[in-house]
Design a protein around this motif. Structure first.
Motif, short mmCIF file in Angstrom:
data_model
loop_
_atom_site.label_atom_id
_atom_site.label_comp_id
_atom_site.label_asym_id
_atom_site.label_seq_id
_atom_site.Cartn_x
_atom_site.Cartn_y
_atom_site.Cartn_z
N UNK A 136 32.60 45.43 33.59
CA UNK A 136 33.78 46.10 34.15
C UNK A 136 33.49 46.67 35.53
N UNK A 137 32.32 47.27 35.70
CA UNK A 137 31.95 47.80 37.02
C UNK A 137 31.89 46.67 38.03
N UNK A 142 32.83 44.40 43.15
CA UNK A 142 32.11 43.14 43.32
C UNK A 142 31.09 43.18 44.47
N UNK A 143 31.22 44.17 45.34
CA UNK A 143 30.32 44.32 46.48
C UNK A 143 29.01 45.02 46.14
N UNK A 144 28.91 45.57 44.94
CA UNK A 144 27.77 46.43 44.59
C UNK A 144 26.88 45.78 43.53
N UNK A 145 25.70 46.35 43.34
CA UNK A 145 24.82 45.98 42.24
C UNK A 145 25.42 46.61 40.98
N UNK A 146 26.15 45.82 40.23
CA UNK A 146 26.91 46.34 39.10
C UNK A 146 26.01 47.03 38.07
N UNK A 191 34.60 54.48 43.71
CA UNK A 191 35.53 54.71 44.82
C UNK A 191 36.85 55.20 44.27
N UNK A 192 37.65 55.84 45.11
CA UNK A 192 38.93 56.36 44.63
C UNK A 192 39.86 55.24 44.19
N UNK A 193 40.69 55.57 43.21
CA UNK A 193 41.70 54.59 42.77
C UNK A 193 42.67 54.35 43.91
N UNK A 194 43.22 53.15 43.98
CA UNK A 194 44.23 52.84 45.00
C UNK A 194 45.39 53.82 44.88
#
Length: 196
Positions: A136-137, A142-146, A191-194
């Motif tokens: 899920x993370x 997708x840019x991070x080391x999940x 990160x903050x929710x949209x």
């Protein structure tokens, strides 16, 4: 029961049931072989027929906790069709509720000696739950080391559970509900929710 009688196939299950009840009522510290045997109505040596070591009995009890948590996770995520961020919010909420509803079991489940021992392959139960979090993370970030982000998020949730259970967070923050802390933890790691 003498040591020469045939083992009772239901006794193994009864010993684990008694252990689950005991950890729920009195916490992980109450889980001695002698006390479990006493409450199961058998001699103090009887559990050793099924669980040669105390660690094996504790592992069997902890496995029940992981199974219960796994059911909550599966129920919470449903068909998996919801937005990954919403699923993480629900998953975090379910995790914290489980920890707070079952403090003795929760403490037992995450004892390193049980997980490391390999008894009853607890890692085979616990790691897939972590895998759900990683997946899920990864979908949200997708840019991070999940795996690293999921580990940090899990550590944060674990800390919230512990400190909330002890009453420390309520005292420090004045909060009467852990949901704002959950949202803050999710924002910090995802990160903050949209739209916020």
């Amino acid at each position: 029961m003498s040591d020469f009688e045939k083992p009772d196939p239901d006794l193994r299950t009864r010993l684990v049931d008694v252990g689950v009840d005991l950890v729920s009522l009195e916490g992980a510290g109450a889980l001695t072989l002698r006390e479990i045997a006493r409450r199961a109505g058998v001699s103090h040596g009887a559990p050793r027929r099924y669980f040669p070591t105390h660690l094996e009995l504790l592992s069997a009890i902890a496995r029940r906790g992981f199974t219960q948590l796994g059911v909550r996770v599966t129920t919470t995520l449903g068909d998996g069709g919801a937005d990954p961020r919403a699923q993480l919010t629900e998953l975090g909420h379910a995790y914290l509720e489980f920890a707070l509803d079952n403090p003795g079991m929760y403490e037992l489940m995450f004892r390193h000696d049980l997980l490391e021992s390999g008894h009853l392959r607890l890692r085979d139960t616990s790691l897939p739950l972590f895998g759900v979090l990683v997946d899920l993370v990864g979908r949200v970030r997708p840019d991070a080391d999940a795996r690293a982000v999921a580990g940090a998020l899990w550590a944060n949730l674990h800390g919230i559970a512990q400190l909330w259970g002890w009453g420390s967070l309520q005292l420090a923050t004045g909060a009467d509900d852990f949901v704002p802390l959950l949202r803050t933890a999710l924002d910090a790691h995802l990160g903050p929710e949209d739209g916020r």
